[in-house]
Design a protein around this motif. Structure first.
Motif, PDB file in Angstrom:
ATOM      1  N   GLY A 182       0.792  -1.224   0.000  1.00  0.00           N
ATOM      2  CA  GLY A 182       0.000   0.000   0.000  1.00  0.00           C
ATOM      3  C   GLY A 182       0.820   1.268   0.000  1.00  0.00           C
ATOM      4  O   GLY A 182       0.377   2.290  -0.511  1.00  0.00           O
ATOM      5  N   SER A 183       2.019   1.265   0.599  1.00  0.00           N
ATOM      6  CA  SER A 183       2.870   2.452   0.626  1.00  0.00           C
ATOM      7  C   SER A 183       4.294   2.033   0.948  1.00  0.00           C
ATOM      8  O   SER A 183       4.539   0.939   1.455  1.00  0.00           O
ATOM      9  N   MET A 184       5.230   2.933   0.681  1.00  0.00           N
ATOM     10  CA  MET A 184       6.633   2.665   0.985  1.00  0.00           C
ATOM     11  C   MET A 184       6.831   2.526   2.493  1.00  0.00           C
ATOM     12  O   MET A 184       7.613   1.688   2.960  1.00  0.00           O
ATOM     13  N   ASP A 185       6.119   3.325   3.278  1.00  0.00           N
ATOM     14  CA  ASP A 185       6.256   3.235   4.739  1.00  0.00           C
ATOM     15  C   ASP A 185       5.768   1.892   5.266  1.00  0.00           C
ATOM     16  O   ASP A 185       6.373   1.316   6.179  1.00  0.00           O
ATOM     17  N   GLU A 186       4.680   1.378   4.687  1.00  0.00           N
ATOM     18  CA  GLU A 186       4.183   0.067   5.113  1.00  0.00           C
ATOM     19  C   GLU A 186       5.148  -1.041   4.699  1.00  0.00           C
ATOM     20  O   GLU A 186       5.359  -2.015   5.433  1.00  0.00           O
ATOM     21  N   TYR A 187       5.731  -0.893   3.520  1.00  0.00           N
ATOM     22  CA  TYR A 187       6.742  -1.843   3.053  1.00  0.00           C
ATOM     23  C   TYR A 187       7.931  -1.839   4.010  1.00  0.00           C
ATOM     24  O   TYR A 187       8.426  -2.892   4.434  1.00  0.00           O
ATOM     25  N   ALA A 188       8.394  -0.648   4.391  1.00  0.00           N
ATOM     26  CA  ALA A 188       9.514  -0.537   5.336  1.00  0.00           C
ATOM     27  C   ALA A 188       9.149  -1.123   6.695  1.00  0.00           C
ATOM     28  O   ALA A 188       9.977  -1.782   7.338  1.00  0.00           O
ATOM     29  N   ALA A 189       7.919  -0.891   7.135  1.00  0.00           N
ATOM     30  CA  ALA A 189       7.490  -1.421   8.432  1.00  0.00           C
ATOM     31  C   ALA A 189       7.494  -2.941   8.432  1.00  0.00           C
ATOM     32  O   ALA A 189       7.863  -3.576   9.435  1.00  0.00           O
ATOM     33  N   ALA A 190       7.094  -3.553   7.295  1.00  0.00           N
ATOM     34  CA  ALA A 190       7.125  -5.018   7.209  1.00  0.00           C
ATOM     35  C   ALA A 190       8.556  -5.523   7.308  1.00  0.00           C
ATOM     36  O   ALA A 190       8.834  -6.497   8.021  1.00  0.00           O
ATOM     37  N   LYS A 191       9.478  -4.862   6.622  1.00  0.00           N
ATOM     38  CA  LYS A 191      10.882  -5.254   6.720  1.00  0.00           C
ATOM     39  C   LYS A 191      11.389  -5.066   8.153  1.00  0.00           C
ATOM     40  O   LYS A 191      12.173  -5.878   8.664  1.00  0.00           O
ATOM     41  N   GLY A 192      10.954  -3.998   8.800  1.00  0.00           N
ATOM     42  CA  GLY A 192      11.425  -3.696  10.146  1.00  0.00           C
ATOM     43  C   GLY A 192      11.041  -4.719  11.195  1.00  0.00           C
ATOM     44  O   GLY A 192      11.674  -4.790  12.261  1.00  0.00           O
ATOM     45  N   ARG A 193      10.035  -5.533  10.902  1.00  0.00           N
ATOM     46  CA  ARG A 193       9.632  -6.566  11.865  1.00  0.00           C
ATOM     47  C   ARG A 193      10.772  -7.545  12.146  1.00  0.00           C
ATOM     48  O   ARG A 193      10.795  -8.184  13.201  1.00  0.00           O
ATOM     49  N   VAL A 194      11.733  -7.638  11.231  1.00  0.00           N
ATOM     50  CA  VAL A 194      12.841  -8.576  11.426  1.00  0.00           C
ATOM     51  C   VAL A 194      13.715  -8.169  12.607  1.00  0.00           C
ATOM     52  O   VAL A 194      14.386  -8.993  13.223  1.00  0.00           O
ATOM     53  N   TYR A 195      13.701  -6.866  12.935  1.00  0.00           N
ATOM     54  CA  TYR A 195      14.534  -6.359  14.028  1.00  0.00           C
ATOM     55  C   TYR A 195      13.847  -6.388  15.392  1.00  0.00           C
ATOM     56  O   TYR A 195      14.508  -6.240  16.418  1.00  0.00           O
ATOM     57  N   THR A 196      12.540  -6.535  15.408  1.00  0.00           N
ATOM     58  CA  THR A 196      11.774  -6.314  16.636  1.00  0.00           C
ATOM     59  C   THR A 196      12.264  -7.155  17.802  1.00  0.00           C
ATOM     60  O   THR A 196      12.333  -6.685  18.940  1.00  0.00           O
TER      61      THR A 196
END
Length: 469
Positions: A191-205
């Motif tokens: 849906g957006s670049m920010d949502e795409y980045a947030a999905a990638k960021g889950r790897v760090y959580t």
């Protein structure tokens, strides 16, 4: 996972994920239902012990868990209905993580994500780990499911994960994780670049060590925003590393993170000559793999040995042949502009074969950044006009040959046109910057077609019968 036995679990998708997931759920004692809109694909799961129901749009009332294929969007009616009913939805990677926790000695997970370079990096990482004597395997989004790797009993997993897989992973806690880079891709799904980045960021959580690309603004930002406070953050870059980073000094890959005194000391890990395929983007991939391996305790000697022994995967910057002083390189896996940029920057003078489905991505920045390297451009595929327009804006003196649909076999025509433009010392590079499905069944078929056309060209030049005739 202890509450799975006797519970009703719904599997959404009967493809690769379904075939991997169903036997595990059955072994755990679950009552399993599988649904898919494709009846033929669903029928392939006959005999696995699951009930097969086509086209469900909401979960049965007693379902306690949905395991979805990563390709299913969160907006799919079935997944929306599950969320509204309070039913947990996970992916096969999350299931693999939970199943692995049931082992007496759970496997270590070293996870790689990002827009480009994931498969090369996990391949390098697997090679390094095995050079160190680990019982390790590359798995995940590369054709060997993480769940199958867990069941096979490997001790260390070098896991490639897509943004789709991470979206459906809620408790994954890798020993170390890396986001290699981020560029416009899969926006139609997220849906957006920010949502795409947030999905990638889950790897760090929940990662114990967060590895990020200090040369990539998105990777650095994602690590800062998603790695919890107190999580060690290790950067890598293509220049002299700062304390806490890996980098390059002259012709050496150097570690200033996993050493006793990062402020005042460094350790050489390998040389640039140890990295294959060549090119700055693959040096970055090697540094990321080295950082993950070092986080796992691997020695510098094993890093060097593993990089030397790594065999690049097909269709990733593979030289097919040299004909009349021109090298022909197959990088069909460069399916978006960011990936193509890394490949193009590895060569000084190029005849570029590009085109396919851009999926809405812009190519202006790519073309402007490599304009000075272009001898010529050959375009094929549905979005050829978009690339041609970008070349006209940013490299107006570069000749462009846009192939028309129906003119000969497309890749044969493309290679022939490129060879006519090339001069000795040039590289004819297939780096499409686009997906392949408008003309081919996969990037692999596209790469195979390129390689076959190059071999015919080589054999014709040598006056020999072609293996492909």
């Amino acid at each position: 996972m202890k509450d799975i036995a006797g519970s009703h679990v719904l599997v959404a998708g009967a493809g690769v994920t379904g075939k991997s997931v169903v036997p595990v759920l059955v072994e755990l004692g679950a009552r399993v239902t599988v649904t898919d809109g494709n009846a033929e694909r669903l029928a392939e799961l006959e005999g696995l012990g699951a009930e097969l129901v086509p086209g469900l749009t909401e979960p049965p009332s007693d379902v306690v868990l949905v395991v979805t294929s990563p390709g299913w969007r969160p907006t799919s009616p079935l997944l929306v209905a599950a969320a509204e009913a309070g039913v947990e939805v996970i992916g096969d990677v999350e299931l693999a993580w939970r199943v692995g926790r049931l082992r007496e000695h759970p496997p270590s997970w070293l996870v790689v994500t990002g827009t480009n370079g994931k498969t090369t990096t996990v391949g390098m990482l697997e090679s390094i780990l095995n050079a160190a004597g680990s019982n390790a395997v590359a798995c995940g989004n590369i054709g060997y499911a993480a769940l199958d790797a867990v069941r096979a009993g490997y001790d260390v997993l070098a896991v490639e994960l897509s943004s789709f897989q991470l979206h459906w992973s809620s408790t994954l806690a890798p020993d170390a994780a890396a986001v290699l880079n981020l560029a416009e891709d899969h926006i139609d799904w997220h849906g957006s670049m920010d949502e795409y980045a947030a999905a990638k960021g889950r790897v760090y959580t929940r990662a114990k060590v967060a590895v990020h690309n200090a040369d990539d603004d998105w990777s650095t930002r994602i690590a800062a925003e998603h790695a919890p406070e107190g999580t060690p953050r290790v950067g890598f870059q293509l220049d002299t590393p700062r304390a806490g980073e890996l980098g390059v000094v002259e012709d050496l890959l150097v570690d200033r993170a996993f050493v006793a005194d990062p402020e005042n000391s460094a350790e050489a890990l390998a040389t640039l000559a140890d990295v294959r395929p060549a090119g700055p983007h693959n040096v970055a991939n090697a540094l990321a793999a080295a950082a993950l391996a070092r986080a796992h305790g691997v020695s510098p000697d094993a890093v060097a040995k593993g990089l030397r022994e790594y065999q690049p995967a097909p269709h990733r910057a593979v030289e097919v042949a040299e004909v009349a002083g021109v090298r022909y390189v197959n990088d069909s896996k460069a399916t978006n502009p960011h990936a193509a940029a890394g490949s193009l920057r590895a060569h000084a003078s190029i005849v570029w074969i590009a085109g396919g489905q851009l999926k809405g991505a812009s190519v202006d920045e790519l073309v402007s950044s490599i304009a000075g390297r272009l001898r010529g451009v050959v375009l094929l595929g549905v979005d050829s006009p978009v690339i041609a327009a970008a070349v006209a804006r940013h490299a107006p003196d570069v000749p462009v040959n846009s192939l028309r649909p129906g003119d000969d076999e497309p890749m044969t025509a493309a290679v022939s046109a490129a060879s006519a433009m090339a001069r000795p010392g040039d590289v004819v590079l297939l780096a499409p910057a686009a997906a392949s499905l408008d003309m081919f069944s996969s990037y692999g078929e596209r790469g195979d077609a390129f390689a076959a056309a190059v071999r015919v060209l080589r054999d014709d030049a040598a006056g020999e019968p072609s293996d492909d005739s």
